[in-house]
Design a protein around this motif. Structure first.
Motif, PDB file in Angstrom:
ATOM      1  N   LEU A  63     115.489  43.423  34.154  1.00 36.78           N
ATOM      2  CA  LEU A  63     114.475  43.352  33.108  1.00 36.78           C
ATOM      3  C   LEU A  63     115.100  42.891  31.797  1.00 36.78           C
ATOM      4  O   LEU A  63     116.203  43.289  31.463  1.00 36.78           O
ATOM      5  CB  LEU A  63     113.869  44.743  32.881  1.00 36.78           C
ATOM      6  CG  LEU A  63     112.742  45.134  33.816  1.00 36.78           C
ATOM      7  CD1 LEU A  63     112.340  46.561  33.497  1.00 36.78           C
ATOM      8  CD2 LEU A  63     111.567  44.225  33.643  1.00 36.78           C
ATOM      9  N   PRO A  64     114.411  42.098  31.031  1.00 39.76           N
ATOM     10  CA  PRO A  64     114.884  41.753  29.695  1.00 39.76           C
ATOM     11  C   PRO A  64     114.813  42.969  28.779  1.00 39.76           C
ATOM     12  O   PRO A  64     113.954  43.835  28.942  1.00 39.76           O
ATOM     13  CB  PRO A  64     113.915  40.657  29.240  1.00 39.76           C
ATOM     14  CG  PRO A  64     112.708  40.809  30.092  1.00 39.76           C
ATOM     15  CD  PRO A  64     113.163  41.426  31.382  1.00 39.76           C
ATOM     16  N   SER A  65     115.712  43.040  27.809  1.00 43.60           N
ATOM     17  CA  SER A  65     115.762  44.214  26.932  1.00 43.60           C
ATOM     18  C   SER A  65     114.524  44.311  26.055  1.00 43.60           C
ATOM     19  O   SER A  65     114.232  45.363  25.521  1.00 43.60           O
ATOM     20  CB  SER A  65     117.008  44.139  26.067  1.00 43.60           C
ATOM     21  OG  SER A  65     117.184  42.815  25.626  1.00 43.60           O
ATOM     22  N   ASP A  66     113.787  43.229  25.927  1.00 42.07           N
ATOM     23  CA  ASP A  66     112.595  43.276  25.069  1.00 42.07           C
ATOM     24  C   ASP A  66     111.344  43.582  25.885  1.00 42.07           C
ATOM     25  O   ASP A  66     110.241  43.503  25.383  1.00 42.07           O
ATOM     26  CB  ASP A  66     112.429  41.953  24.332  1.00 42.07           C
ATOM     27  CG  ASP A  66     112.283  40.786  25.304  1.00 42.07           C
ATOM     28  OD1 ASP A  66     112.507  41.003  26.502  1.00 42.07           O
ATOM     29  OD2 ASP A  66     111.953  39.690  24.858  1.00 42.07           O
ATOM     30  N   SER A  67     111.537  43.932  27.147  1.00 43.48           N
ATOM     31  CA  SER A  67     110.375  44.246  27.975  1.00 43.48           C
ATOM     32  C   SER A  67     109.752  45.566  27.541  1.00 43.48           C
ATOM     33  O   SER A  67     110.449  46.505  27.181  1.00 43.48           O
ATOM     34  CB  SER A  67     110.804  44.333  29.436  1.00 43.48           C
ATOM     35  OG  SER A  67     109.718  44.706  30.231  1.00 43.48           O
ATOM     36  N   THR A  68     108.442  45.624  27.571  1.00 46.37           N
ATOM     37  CA  THR A  68     107.747  46.864  27.189  1.00 46.37           C
ATOM     38  C   THR A  68     107.567  47.782  28.380  1.00 46.37           C
ATOM     39  O   THR A  68     106.929  48.817  28.273  1.00 46.37           O
ATOM     40  CB  THR A  68     106.370  46.513  26.613  1.00 46.37           C
ATOM     41  OG1 THR A  68     105.611  45.818  27.597  1.00 46.37           O
ATOM     42  CG2 THR A  68     106.514  45.631  25.383  1.00 46.37           C
ATOM     43  N   LEU A  69     108.102  47.387  29.520  1.00 48.62           N
ATOM     44  CA  LEU A  69     107.936  48.190  30.726  1.00 48.62           C
ATOM     45  C   LEU A  69     108.689  49.515  30.593  1.00 48.62           C
ATOM     46  O   LEU A  69     109.836  49.524  30.160  1.00 48.62           O
ATOM     47  CB  LEU A  69     108.484  47.391  31.903  1.00 48.62           C
ATOM     48  CG  LEU A  69     107.837  47.724  33.238  1.00 48.62           C
ATOM     49  CD1 LEU A  69     106.432  47.172  33.289  1.00 48.62           C
ATOM     50  CD2 LEU A  69     108.652  47.141  34.358  1.00 48.62           C
ATOM     51  N   PRO A  70     108.045  50.614  30.935  1.00 48.37           N
ATOM     52  CA  PRO A  70     108.703  51.934  30.799  1.00 48.37           C
ATOM     53  C   PRO A  70     109.702  52.189  31.908  1.00 48.37           C
ATOM     54  O   PRO A  70     109.544  53.136  32.673  1.00 48.37           O
ATOM     55  CB  PRO A  70     107.521  52.899  30.831  1.00 48.37           C
ATOM     56  CG  PRO A  70     106.491  52.221  31.672  1.00 48.37           C
ATOM     57  CD  PRO A  70     106.653  50.743  31.408  1.00 48.37           C
ATOM     58  N   TRP A  71     110.693  51.386  32.001  1.00 45.26           N
ATOM     59  CA  TRP A  71     111.711  51.540  33.050  1.00 45.26           C
ATOM     60  C   TRP A  71     112.420  52.880  32.933  1.00 45.26           C
ATOM     61  O   TRP A  71     112.935  53.407  33.891  1.00 45.26           O
ATOM     62  CB  TRP A  71     112.739  50.415  32.913  1.00 45.26           C
ATOM     63  CG  TRP A  71     113.401  50.409  31.584  1.00 45.26           C
ATOM     64  CD1 TRP A  71     112.982  49.751  30.482  1.00 45.26           C
ATOM     65  CD2 TRP A  71     114.575  51.133  31.217  1.00 45.26           C
ATOM     66  NE1 TRP A  71     113.845  50.004  29.447  1.00 45.26           N
ATOM     67  CE2 TRP A  71     114.824  50.862  29.871  1.00 45.26           C
ATOM     68  CE3 TRP A  71     115.448  51.995  31.907  1.00 45.26           C
ATOM     69  CZ2 TRP A  71     115.904  51.411  29.184  1.00 45.26           C
ATOM     70  CZ3 TRP A  71     116.524  52.543  31.222  1.00 45.26           C
ATOM     71  CH2 TRP A  71     116.747  52.253  29.870  1.00 45.26           C
ATOM     72  N   PHE A  72     112.438  53.457  31.752  1.00 40.33           N
ATOM     73  CA  PHE A  72     113.172  54.707  31.537  1.00 40.33           C
ATOM     74  C   PHE A  72     112.499  55.884  32.219  1.00 40.33           C
ATOM     75  O   PHE A  72     113.098  56.940  32.350  1.00 40.33           O
ATOM     76  CB  PHE A  72     113.330  54.974  30.046  1.00 40.33           C
ATOM     77  CG  PHE A  72     112.043  54.851  29.285  1.00 40.33           C
ATOM     78  CD1 PHE A  72     111.174  55.913  29.204  1.00 40.33           C
ATOM     79  CD2 PHE A  72     111.709  53.637  28.665  1.00 40.33           C
ATOM     80  CE1 PHE A  72     109.991  55.797  28.496  1.00 40.33           C
ATOM     81  CE2 PHE A  72     110.536  53.525  27.960  1.00 40.33           C
ATOM     82  CZ  PHE A  72     109.663  54.596  27.872  1.00 40.33           C
ATOM     83  N   ARG A  73     111.253  55.710  32.669  1.00 42.01           N
ATOM     84  CA  ARG A  73     110.581  56.810  33.374  1.00 42.01           C
ATOM     85  C   ARG A  73     110.934  56.843  34.850  1.00 42.01           C
ATOM     86  O   ARG A  73     110.427  57.675  35.573  1.00 42.01           O
ATOM     87  CB  ARG A  73     109.075  56.667  33.220  1.00 42.01           C
ATOM     88  CG  ARG A  73     108.653  56.864  31.777  1.00 42.01           C
ATOM     89  CD  ARG A  73     107.145  56.707  31.643  1.00 42.01           C
ATOM     90  NE  ARG A  73     106.814  56.566  30.240  1.00 42.01           N
ATOM     91  CZ  ARG A  73     105.774  55.876  29.801  1.00 42.01           C
ATOM     92  NH1 ARG A  73     104.965  55.280  30.641  1.00 42.01           N
ATOM     93  NH2 ARG A  73     105.531  55.790  28.529  1.00 42.01           N
ATOM     94  N   ILE A  74     111.735  55.927  35.290  1.00 38.73           N
ATOM     95  CA  ILE A  74     112.089  55.875  36.696  1.00 38.73           C
ATOM     96  C   ILE A  74     113.447  56.533  36.908  1.00 38.73           C
ATOM     97  O   ILE A  74     114.431  56.128  36.298  1.00 38.73           O
ATOM     98  CB  ILE A  74     112.135  54.419  37.190  1.00 38.73           C
ATOM     99  CG1 ILE A  74     110.851  53.697  36.780  1.00 38.73           C
ATOM    100  CG2 ILE A  74     112.302  54.379  38.687  1.00 38.73           C
ATOM    101  CD1 ILE A  74     109.587  54.362  37.238  1.00 38.73           C
ATOM    102  N   ILE A  75     113.479  57.546  37.763  1.00 36.65           N
ATOM    103  CA  ILE A  75     114.717  58.263  38.039  1.00 36.65           C
ATOM    104  C   ILE A  75     114.914  58.313  39.551  1.00 36.65           C
ATOM    105  O   ILE A  75     114.051  57.874  40.297  1.00 36.65           O
ATOM    106  CB  ILE A  75     114.641  59.690  37.470  1.00 36.65           C
ATOM    107  CG1 ILE A  75     113.445  60.422  38.072  1.00 36.65           C
ATOM    108  CG2 ILE A  75     114.522  59.643  35.965  1.00 36.65           C
ATOM    109  CD1 ILE A  75     113.328  61.851  37.632  1.00 36.65           C
ATOM    110  N   ASN A  76     116.021  58.851  39.999  1.00 31.19           N
ATOM    111  CA  ASN A  76     116.289  58.882  41.429  1.00 31.19           C
ATOM    112  C   ASN A  76     115.581  60.061  42.094  1.00 31.19           C
ATOM    113  O   ASN A  76     114.949  60.878  41.437  1.00 31.19           O
ATOM    114  CB  ASN A  76     117.784  58.917  41.687  1.00 31.19           C
ATOM    115  CG  ASN A  76     118.414  60.185  41.183  1.00 31.19           C
ATOM    116  OD1 ASN A  76     117.728  61.146  40.878  1.00 31.19           O
ATOM    117  ND2 ASN A  76     119.701  60.179  41.079  1.00 31.19           N
TER     118      ASN A  76
ATOM    119  N   VAL B  62     113.718  48.468  43.865  1.00 30.25           N
ATOM    120  CA  VAL B  62     113.077  48.860  42.605  1.00 30.25           C
ATOM    121  C   VAL B  62     114.118  48.885  41.494  1.00 30.25           C
ATOM    122  O   VAL B  62     113.919  48.312  40.428  1.00 30.25           O
ATOM    123  CB  VAL B  62     112.403  50.237  42.757  1.00 30.25           C
ATOM    124  CG1 VAL B  62     111.824  50.703  41.431  1.00 30.25           C
ATOM    125  CG2 VAL B  62     111.309  50.167  43.806  1.00 30.25           C
ATOM    126  N   GLY B  63     115.223  49.522  41.769  1.00 25.57           N
ATOM    127  CA  GLY B  63     116.288  49.559  40.783  1.00 25.57           C
ATOM    128  C   GLY B  63     116.820  48.179  40.474  1.00 25.57           C
ATOM    129  O   GLY B  63     117.040  47.822  39.325  1.00 25.57           O
TER     130      GLY B  63
END
Length: 103
Positions: free
Chosen positions: A48-61, A41-42
């Motif tokens: 991911l491209p920096s322009d992706s709208t995916l909320p990757w920041f909501r994923i933590i360990n 997953v990580g």
DNA sequence: GTTGTGACTACCA
DNA sequence: ATGGTAGCCACAA
């Protein structure tokens, strides 16, 4: 489902995390049907491209912390994005309950 | 076809 | 409580 690789599934799961909540890698992997693929997953989010709208920041360990070292550019960006959604951050610790999957 | 790698997690000292 | 080690498997080269 042919054609849907694990990467596509991960995108869907990550996109399904609601605003203001967070989820851990293992949970994302488990929801995708691969409990042992927390690492991937990580790895997937990393590419991911920096322009992706995916909320990757909501994923933590799994410890409820940001996976990046404090002071790292990625850490600051993720922390800022989370705080913008109302998530409180203490050091590298995210003080908010994880997103619970609703079947 | 093989090899190396990892935004992780669980276990043990 | 912390810190190190091992295991896991898909993907890229």
């Amino acid at each position: 489902m042919p054609g849907s690789s694990l990467r596509e599934i991960i995108y869907q799961i990550v996109a399904s995390v609601p605003t203001g909540k967070v989820a851990c890698y293992g949970q994302i992997a488990g929801l995708a049907g691969y409990p042992n693929h927390a690492r991937y997953v990580g790895t997937t989010l990393r590419t991911l491209p920096s322009d992706s709208t995916l909320p990757w920041f909501r994923i933590i360990n799994g410890k409820g912390e940001i996976t990046f070292p404090v002071g790292s550019p990625s850490f600051e960006r993720q922390a800022a994005l989370l705080e913008a959604e109302g998530v409180r951050i203490s050091g590298n610790r995210v003080s908010l309950k994880k997103y619970k999957w609703q079947p």
